[in-house]
Scaffold this motif. Sequence first.
Motif, PDB file in Angstrom:
ATOM      1  N   PHE A 290       0.848  -1.201   0.000  1.00 51.48           N
ATOM      2  CA  PHE A 290       0.000   0.000   0.000  1.00 51.48           C
ATOM      3  C   PHE A 290       0.879   1.245   0.000  1.00 51.48           C
ATOM      4  CE2 PHE A 290      -4.559   1.103   1.043  1.00 51.48           C
ATOM      5  CZ  PHE A 290      -4.424   2.469   0.877  1.00 51.48           C
ATOM      6  N   LEU A 291       1.960   1.215   0.798  1.00 53.74           N
ATOM      7  CA  LEU A 291       2.844   2.388   0.854  1.00 53.74           C
ATOM      8  C   LEU A 291       3.491   2.664  -0.502  1.00 53.74           C
ATOM      9  CD1 LEU A 291       4.473   1.971   4.392  1.00 53.74           C
ATOM     10  CD2 LEU A 291       2.572   3.456   3.710  1.00 53.74           C
ATOM     11  N   LEU A 294       0.932   4.461  -2.472  1.00 58.12           N
ATOM     12  CA  LEU A 294       0.828   5.848  -1.982  1.00 58.12           C
ATOM     13  C   LEU A 294       1.954   6.709  -2.525  1.00 58.12           C
ATOM     14  CD1 LEU A 294      -0.053   5.959   1.807  1.00 58.12           C
ATOM     15  CD2 LEU A 294      -1.398   6.765  -0.129  1.00 58.12           C
ATOM     16  N   ALA A 302      -7.806  11.004  -6.131  1.00 59.36           N
ATOM     17  CA  ALA A 302      -8.170  10.357  -4.867  1.00 59.36           C
ATOM     18  C   ALA A 302      -7.956   8.852  -4.936  1.00 59.36           C
ATOM     19  CB  ALA A 302      -9.634  10.659  -4.540  1.00 59.36           C
ATOM     20  N   TRP A 303      -7.969   8.293  -6.162  1.00 54.99           N
ATOM     21  CA  TRP A 303      -7.918   6.846  -6.310  1.00 54.99           C
ATOM     22  C   TRP A 303      -6.721   6.402  -7.128  1.00 54.99           C
ATOM     23  CZ3 TRP A 303     -11.086   3.793  -3.588  1.00 54.99           C
ATOM     24  CH2 TRP A 303     -12.185   4.420  -2.977  1.00 54.99           C
ATOM     25  N   PHE A 310      -4.059  -6.276  -4.725  1.00 57.41           N
ATOM     26  CA  PHE A 310      -5.222  -6.100  -3.851  1.00 57.41           C
ATOM     27  C   PHE A 310      -6.524  -6.430  -4.571  1.00 57.41           C
ATOM     28  CE2 PHE A 310      -2.074  -3.358  -1.823  1.00 57.41           C
ATOM     29  CZ  PHE A 310      -2.263  -3.658  -0.496  1.00 57.41           C
ATOM     30  N   ARG A 312      -8.239  -4.461  -6.333  1.00 57.56           N
ATOM     31  CA  ARG A 312      -9.167  -3.334  -6.153  1.00 57.56           C
ATOM     32  C   ARG A 312      -8.438  -2.011  -6.408  1.00 57.56           C
ATOM     33  NH1 ARG A 312      -8.950  -4.536   0.337  1.00 57.56           N
ATOM     34  NH2 ARG A 312      -8.473  -6.546  -0.582  1.00 57.56           N
ATOM     35  N   PHE A 313      -9.182  -0.925  -6.447  1.00 54.61           N
ATOM     36  CA  PHE A 313      -8.616   0.424  -6.480  1.00 54.61           C
ATOM     37  C   PHE A 313      -8.396   0.874  -5.039  1.00 54.61           C
ATOM     38  CE2 PHE A 313     -11.136  -0.087 -10.314  1.00 54.61           C
ATOM     39  CZ  PHE A 313     -10.341   0.468 -11.305  1.00 54.61           C
ATOM     40  N   LEU A 314      -7.370   1.664  -4.799  1.00 55.76           N
ATOM     41  CA  LEU A 314      -7.096   2.118  -3.432  1.00 55.76           C
ATOM     42  C   LEU A 314      -7.296   3.624  -3.326  1.00 55.76           C
ATOM     43  CD1 LEU A 314      -3.881   0.050  -2.662  1.00 55.76           C
ATOM     44  CD2 LEU A 314      -6.240  -0.454  -1.977  1.00 55.76           C
ATOM     45  N   TYR A 315      -7.719   4.053  -2.146  1.00 54.61           N
ATOM     46  CA  TYR A 315      -7.958   5.472  -1.870  1.00 54.61           C
ATOM     47  C   TYR A 315      -6.633   6.080  -1.416  1.00 54.61           C
ATOM     48  CZ  TYR A 315     -10.594   9.476   0.063  1.00 54.61           C
ATOM     49  OH  TYR A 315     -11.114  10.729   0.344  1.00 54.61           O
ATOM     50  N   LYS A 317      -5.849   9.494  -1.308  1.00 53.36           N
ATOM     51  CA  LYS A 317      -5.891  10.911  -0.925  1.00 53.36           C
ATOM     52  C   LYS A 317      -5.338  11.048   0.486  1.00 53.36           C
ATOM     53  CE  LYS A 317      -9.381  14.512  -0.683  1.00 53.36           C
ATOM     54  NZ  LYS A 317     -10.844  14.634  -0.703  1.00 53.36           N
ATOM     55  N   ARG A 318      -4.388  11.937   0.660  1.00 56.06           N
ATOM     56  CA  ARG A 318      -3.806  12.135   1.992  1.00 56.06           C
ATOM     57  C   ARG A 318      -4.123  13.545   2.456  1.00 56.06           C
ATOM     58  NH1 ARG A 318      -2.226   8.075   4.994  1.00 56.06           N
ATOM     59  NH2 ARG A 318      -4.240   7.535   4.207  1.00 56.06           N
ATOM     60  N   ASP A 319      -4.173  13.736   3.753  1.00 55.89           N
ATOM     61  CA  ASP A 319      -4.409  15.085   4.266  1.00 55.89           C
ATOM     62  C   ASP A 319      -3.284  15.989   3.803  1.00 55.89           C
ATOM     63  OD1 ASP A 319      -6.630  14.236   5.382  1.00 55.89           O
ATOM     64  OD2 ASP A 319      -5.870  14.111   7.440  1.00 55.89           O
TER      65      ASP A 319
ATOM     66  N   ARG B 268     -14.319  -4.123   0.924  1.00 57.81           N
ATOM     67  CA  ARG B 268     -12.985  -4.505   1.378  1.00 57.81           C
ATOM     68  C   ARG B 268     -12.182  -3.247   1.693  1.00 57.81           C
ATOM     69  NH1 ARG B 268     -11.121  -7.379  -3.654  1.00 57.81           N
ATOM     70  NH2 ARG B 268     -12.377  -5.699  -4.487  1.00 57.81           N
ATOM     71  N   LYS B 270      -9.978  -0.168   1.621  1.00 59.96           N
ATOM     72  CA  LYS B 270      -9.390   0.593   0.520  1.00 59.96           C
ATOM     73  C   LYS B 270      -8.576   1.777   1.008  1.00 59.96           C
ATOM     74  CE  LYS B 270     -13.045  -0.854  -2.614  1.00 59.96           C
ATOM     75  NZ  LYS B 270     -14.201  -0.487  -3.459  1.00 59.96           N
ATOM     76  N   THR B 271      -8.531   1.972   2.324  1.00 59.32           N
ATOM     77  CA  THR B 271      -7.650   3.013   2.864  1.00 59.32           C
ATOM     78  C   THR B 271      -6.599   2.325   3.729  1.00 59.32           C
ATOM     79  OG1 THR B 271      -8.910   3.377   4.900  1.00 59.32           O
ATOM     80  CG2 THR B 271      -9.592   4.642   2.971  1.00 59.32           C
ATOM     81  N   LEU B 272      -5.480   3.021   3.921  1.00 60.17           N
ATOM     82  CA  LEU B 272      -4.395   2.429   4.709  1.00 60.17           C
ATOM     83  C   LEU B 272      -4.864   2.110   6.124  1.00 60.17           C
ATOM     84  CD1 LEU B 272      -1.445   1.645   4.967  1.00 60.17           C
ATOM     85  CD2 LEU B 272      -0.877   4.056   5.373  1.00 60.17           C
ATOM     86  N   LEU B 275      -7.095  -0.931   6.220  1.00 59.65           N
ATOM     87  CA  LEU B 275      -6.295  -2.137   6.029  1.00 59.65           C
ATOM     88  C   LEU B 275      -5.649  -2.578   7.341  1.00 59.65           C
ATOM     89  CD1 LEU B 275      -5.396  -3.752   3.372  1.00 59.65           C
ATOM     90  CD2 LEU B 275      -3.188  -2.679   3.768  1.00 59.65           C
TER      91      LEU B 275
ATOM     92  N   LYS C 220     -17.709   3.928  -3.666  1.00 55.69           N
ATOM     93  CA  LYS C 220     -16.608   2.974  -3.533  1.00 55.69           C
ATOM     94  C   LYS C 220     -16.319   2.604  -2.084  1.00 55.69           C
ATOM     95  CE  LYS C 220     -14.138   4.449  -7.717  1.00 55.69           C
ATOM     96  NZ  LYS C 220     -13.056   5.372  -8.147  1.00 55.69           N
ATOM     97  N   LEU C 221     -16.507   3.544  -1.166  1.00 54.94           N
ATOM     98  CA  LEU C 221     -16.117   3.278   0.233  1.00 54.94           C
ATOM     99  C   LEU C 221     -17.280   2.760   1.086  1.00 54.94           C
ATOM    100  CD1 LEU C 221     -13.811   6.378   0.861  1.00 54.94           C
ATOM    101  CD2 LEU C 221     -13.085   4.004   0.618  1.00 54.94           C
TER     102      LEU C 221
END
Lengths: 321, 321, 321, 321, 321, 321
Positions: A290-291, A294, A302-303, A310, A312-315, A317-319, B268, B270-272, B275, C220-221
């Motif tokens: 995941f990292l 990222l 965002a995706w 995985f 799947r698509f991963l989210y 977006k970070r602050d 499933r 999708k965010t760190l 996970l 998605k989420l």
Amino acid sequence: MGKSLFVKDLKNMESALIFTENFLVTSKSVLKTNAGKPYLSLTLKDASGEIDGRVWDNVDLISARFGSNDYVSLTGSLVTHQGRHQVKILDIKKVEAEQIDPGDFIPSTPKSIDEMWGRIESLIASIGDKSLKSFLKELFSSSEIAKKVKTAPAGKVLHHEYIGGLLEHVLSVAEICDFLSKHYPEANRDMLISGALLHDIGKIYELSYDRAIDYTDEGKLIGHIVIGAELITKLEEKKKLLGKEKEMLLKHIILSHHGELEYGSPKRPKTLEALIVHFVENLDSKVGAFLSVLEKADGDEAWSDYQRMFNRFLYVKRDEE
Amino acid sequence: MGKSLFVKDLKNMESALIFTENFLVTSKSVLKTNAGKPYLSLTLKDASGEIDGRVWDNVDLISARFGSNDYVSLTGSLVTHQGRHQVKILDIKKVEAEQIDPGDFIPSTPKSIDEMWGRIESLIASIGDKSLKSFLKELFSSSEIAKKVKTAPAGKVLHHEYIGGLLEHVLSVAEICDFLSKHYPEANRDMLISGALLHDIGKIYELSYDRAIDYTDEGKLIGHIVIGAELITKLEEKKKLLGKEKEMLLKHIILSHHGELEYGSPKRPKTLEALIVHFVENLDSKVGAFLSVLEKADGDEAWSDYQRMFNRFLYVKRDEE
Amino acid sequence: MGKSLFVKDLKNMESALIFTENFLVTSKSVLKTNAGKPYLSLTLKDASGEIDGRVWDNVDLISARFGSNDYVSLTGSLVTHQGRHQVKILDIKKVEAEQIDPGDFIPSTPKSIDEMWGRIESLIASIGDKSLKSFLKELFSSSEIAKKVKTAPAGKVLHHEYIGGLLEHVLSVAEICDFLSKHYPEANRDMLISGALLHDIGKIYELSYDRAIDYTDEGKLIGHIVIGAELITKLEEKKKLLGKEKEMLLKHIILSHHGELEYGSPKRPKTLEALIVHFVENLDSKVGAFLSVLEKADGDEAWSDYQRMFNRFLYVKRDEE
Amino acid sequence: MGKSLFVKDLKNMESALIFTENFLVTSKSVLKTNAGKPYLSLTLKDASGEIDGRVWDNVDLISARFGSNDYVSLTGSLVTHQGRHQVKILDIKKVEAEQIDPGDFIPSTPKSIDEMWGRIESLIASIGDKSLKSFLKELFSSSEIAKKVKTAPAGKVLHHEYIGGLLEHVLSVAEICDFLSKHYPEANRDMLISGALLHDIGKIYELSYDRAIDYTDEGKLIGHIVIGAELITKLEEKKKLLGKEKEMLLKHIILSHHGELEYGSPKRPKTLEALIVHFVENLDSKVGAFLSVLEKADGDEAWSDYQRMFNRFLYVKRDEE
Amino acid sequence: MGKSLFVKDLKNMESALIFTENFLVTSKSVLKTNAGKPYLSLTLKDASGEIDGRVWDNVDLISARFGSNDYVSLTGSLVTHQGRHQVKILDIKKVEAEQIDPGDFIPSTPKSIDEMWGRIESLIASIGDKSLKSFLKELFSSSEIAKKVKTAPAGKVLHHEYIGGLLEHVLSVAEICDFLSKHYPEANRDMLISGALLHDIGKIYELSYDRAIDYTDEGKLIGHIVIGAELITKLEEKKKLLGKEKEMLLKHIILSHHGELEYGSPKRPKTLEALIVHFVENLDSKVGAFLSVLEKADGDEAWSDYQRMFNRFLYVKRDEE
Amino acid sequence: MGKSLFVKDLKNMESALIFTENFLVTSKSVLKTNAGKPYLSLTLKDASGEIDGRVWDNVDLISARFGSNDYVSLTGSLVTHQGRHQVKILDIKKVEAEQIDPGDFIPSTPKSIDEMWGRIESLIASIGDKSLKSFLKELFSSSEIAKKVKTAPAGKVLHHEYIGGLLEHVLSVAEICDFLSKHYPEANRDMLISGALLHDIGKIYELSYDRAIDYTDEGKLIGHIVIGAELITKLEEKKKLLGKEKEMLLKHIILSHHGELEYGSPKRPKTLEALIVHFVENLDSKVGAFLSVLEKADGDEAWSDYQRMFNRFLYVKRDEE
């Protein structure tokens, strides 16, 4: 001597310039122009990516100097053709592997290998059980094994797929297990740390990584799980440090660390320590993957792209702070 | 007033004696002796186990005093029949639930609920993000929710299946996540801790546990995963503390914490943070279940009985030191 | 104002002509000719398909007028290049979304939305149970919800993937359930019709469809299954029309309508009405997808292309009568 | 000295008689009669089945003479109680394992072990490749290994679950492979025969079978697949007869012989010889299990009981000729 | 008359030459040069591969002479264009299928069909059971069936995918079963050989193979397993040679030969003979596929390309002797 | 002559009485009392349930009169033993099957078979396609087939497991398909109705139901799906009413009606009509099973026992109106 100009740098340039630099040739073929003149079409690679190369003159002569999968030193300029970057090669010759810094051609961990190795040594030193401690010391004092543990990747595609990735992953797993040995005092800390440090040891012979990361024949036919168990068997056969029961429990952790038969473990975890190592190594592999996603995210989207590991698509977006 | 004589104690006794004590009647039927005389056959239960009970005289009269699923106070003696222990009941009457300490009838955590609750409060206090922190404070300041979080079990059969089990599990998950937020600094600690604390919150309405742990209708038809997400929805609808994005990310952690669709998560991770919560809660559930098996092991056998949750036998031999 | 010339029309033309029409730009990049001259390469889209576009002159000036994902009005002619159609653009400028008829850019149901909506209202009117009827009336009287239910697609790829597709699918499911409530009189007709009408309600927030159909972040989420259940929760929290049991049974139909955990339902159907809604919605989705394949079949081939949704080839030969 | 009276014989008798014979005690407990008098309840076992035993007098004295899992010699008579046979024990004492013929207590192959061993030796002698031939000779000349290969069962429950079963199965697989090496001349006969002979070698340490067939700790934690590979590793480490490639290919056959990861093979077959060994060993195991079912069929019923290994009922009607 | 110049030969040539030869046209379209002149673009195919063809002049006239999927005789020369071979066609006309040797256009077994057919007849002659023997003789004496059994392929893609492949596979399976009937004397040899010979008989109507191997409509909608069973049903209905029980047991072998429901067998093997046929046909299919991979291997690489049928890479290094 | 006193009636009685009635003996064994006197222990069965029977006197004589699986007429009284009902038999003799009404021994549909058969005939009459209509008329005019279709159950355990159950299920599926042929006008109504009526026709030979519902040998080895297709094949071979294409499409509906290979269909639905029949028959089977559970529910409990067919507990609380 290390590279100073990487493929990634070339791809960020617009204008042409003359330079001399090392590359790995990963494909090579002789084609003909519409006018029927032969030319050499190459793919040039380093740790940062791939770029096309072309030799337009003296093709027969030059082509004889090197083959696919050779390292070369070339002099050329950068051009663009139909929106793609291309190296126009003026001169090119083979370079022996010994003169090359592999880290220039396979991506490497950004972390300090010496510092990580030191933390591994501290963990070993902290083991209370004398037989486990001497076994680990004996194993890691082999210069062949130590060298490989310091440089091997942890995978070809999925996670920690770079020089030093194995060390990074093993250390991370062992340090989480160290914490968990306090959180779950019923677990045997010595066995847990030993299992964590050795769970992936077979990867040092499963993967080759001199020009690119790939599986060895042994990796494909035997696999790191059994190779790892056999490293224990052979050393114990020679040194008799563990005794039958600890040897069996340690190998059980290695054999069961993928958790389920369908993921390649011939046995599922049946001891508390094997169960914990399995979950922690699974967590660290997936978080590691995941990292990486990222890191590649550019911050605008965002995706992520679709991630095969995985499914799947991963989210991503970070602050923004 | 609490019990002093438990079923477990009776089963360890050989000889008969007269005693008075509270039990829960879990089955009750009128049978006939070979001679045709009716008698009352009961199953008596408390937190430590089950034992048979018999009323031989005045059956009609006595039978009218209580029903199945009632608490009773009885006076009787201990006999053995065909190698089984049995309570020969001399007198018996119903007791209201208010006079009963539920901890006597459902197994409870041996840990201090107040101490664990204090650590939950410290974790909330340590959250930096103001909206997450106020949301959690608001939620846990509801006396209904706080009371249930302190007492609910985390399951009926699989793991932490006792009073206080939910609190124990949630705290354990949250403290591991706290460690991992340092180990993986890329993770958002505030979201991670919040998700860990709330991932199983729906269990407070999924399970009932006044006489025995069981699923509620809502538990069977809606389930703790969706109940949990809806608790967030309702509180946020009323108080508007999180904002749309944080609400969505927090609910995503709850909805995805089982990791895979086939385990009941409609999404499933999708965010760190989702996970990590998924892996940690899986680890803690399985380790919790393994520790229960270890606790029941008598030390003589290397292997446990077959464990349905793990679908295997477990190695329960521990070092004798 | 609606379009009169569609991509599909252009692709059926042979000769070139000058026209002015609206398109959506879905990709935009500046490339260079072999001679090094920059040009603009665009993908132009409407509900009927996609076509390439090229701007050969004044590239800098024109490129600044619009971005990818903008609607544009352009003047150009049709050319063919290497067997592919291409629009040679003479002039082009941005058009605001308000001036666009979305039906020109996303495919729409051929059926009358007002007529279908009328049948939905009749079904609601036919519900005997007062609390269910008022709840449905309340929900569908929200202008936001009514507008979205009338226009939303039922999917991005699999079935009813066009404007009005959700309405079409929901109406079809509800009318089959209406028939089945007579065929299986044991089923509770009011609950069955209500569940049928609401089972996919969450899709109005799962999908966005202003320029193209896509999943929202919430889609998605959180997903339409939980979004749908939460719409019930929120309205019931505010209006208290259903009571605890009917709210629970209605949400159970929504939560279980995919039938199995691995298809994303957090609960499997446990009531007769949930079981029927699940089977009917599955039937209608698959028949809807089969009908789309039939429609695309040209009549010459007995077999369709490979269909990913069905994981097989379909027999599309129809009787010629 | 061998037994002359077996449990099976007792169960076919009607009347009582006094006899003296050896049995294995598999459970032992002290119970009380309705009158409160203690008696000893035993389960007595030999290769042909199990029967109850009772000691009615001098219980304390007699009970001290032996424990559960001991061999005993007893004098008693046969009685029936509620339609079940029972041994009324007059005298009983412990017998040491050395005085026992294990074949009396675990079922044995009806075939000649020496004759089968001879055919194994012929197969080895027929191998052309010198390094494979010497390796096999070396391995089978170890008296520990030879003894175990001659006596081990091939399983606890599923197939060839009797003394000599491993030898029977291995020989059958090797002889079919011998035929197939002619049928498919592309296969390397030497590697194929060697792989067939060694594929299950790890079972000699996976199973214990002195009183009953059971898994060893090593069997449960490491498993016969890896144990088998390690036997190769250790012998090759010591003798260096195979060389790296043949060692790898031979171990690959062992590791992959279950065919799929989910059946416990850490690698799937990737060489022609491994593929053939996998299919043949699967065929022979299943046919072996079917033949056991056939043997137990009494000829009156067309269908067997439900067979767990096959997950179905089997058709066991045979032609009467 | 057979071909003398194949696509494979052309692809190995460098220089151009004028030739006349037959090909199958598998695609045909009229395109335009950059200059706007129409030309004919064809794909030409025979058993050895595919090559592009171009007609540059008199396109309208020539295009009218034949269609896609027609056999043609053409006169042309070989040119190369952008590194690809291409046939420049000077003249071309349609050829009727009757004048074509199908073996030139679909790959064929290298083995002698007559010799293999003779071995099938010997196996039938060796069957002792009169009803099975007459049934097989009757079936194979049908000239339609005999002709198809001699020429049909055993598959489109997976294994034995060439003219005569079915005969090759069926004979191989039957001969292995012949050996196994001696190895496992409990099996009924007559039923085993009969089942082996008939297990894939339905493939003669499942596949069409006049220009290329493809599935028929019946193949896709009914499938070779049921088609095979129905061939038995129809012949038995007419001739009454088997009797009800043998008909049922024979059809059971056909219906169950894929072994598991998910591989398309409506029943799993429940007789000993069905079990053996299933394993042997699985072995022979997989070995057949492995041998094809071996044949294509060039000897330089230890590993094959990724094999979809096996879902893995195969080790194709052979000993150099 | 039909029964007037059923097992269910006996179980609701308290006191003893003398009666004479028919039963099926499903198990029979001679046991001994503690005093050593032999007695006959029987299980007596009819459509409403099972009860124990005992013959205490003249055991040898009486035992010789009948065997297990015989119908008997007995005279006896009702007693209770350890809380269980038991028939004390005074006299008993065998009764021939012809004198028995099978409906007394296997549960029957409560619906009118003649009325249902009439609706089947109407559906056939409504088919427009002449060849399908004559084929169905021909098939159902066979007196053997008509008799079996009217009486066969649709299953042994799962759904419609009673006399007339097949007719009930087939009619229900066909009537829903009739409605859907209007709802989805693209479907071919004639093929849809024909497929619905024939989808389970093979069950008339898959199940035997003279004393109890069980699978026939043909049912276990061939199965109703293939038996059904073969009924079509045989009739079409004789009468030539359908033509090749309609025969193929009709059989495809039968073969694919279980929807997926793993549920025993050798082909998955590839036509619109096969797809609809599959979904409707699945719906009707599951609803039928749910309705049986509802019927058995006593109204006090909200939840059913665990249902193996559904693999879950079902909510059986119904509105009290």
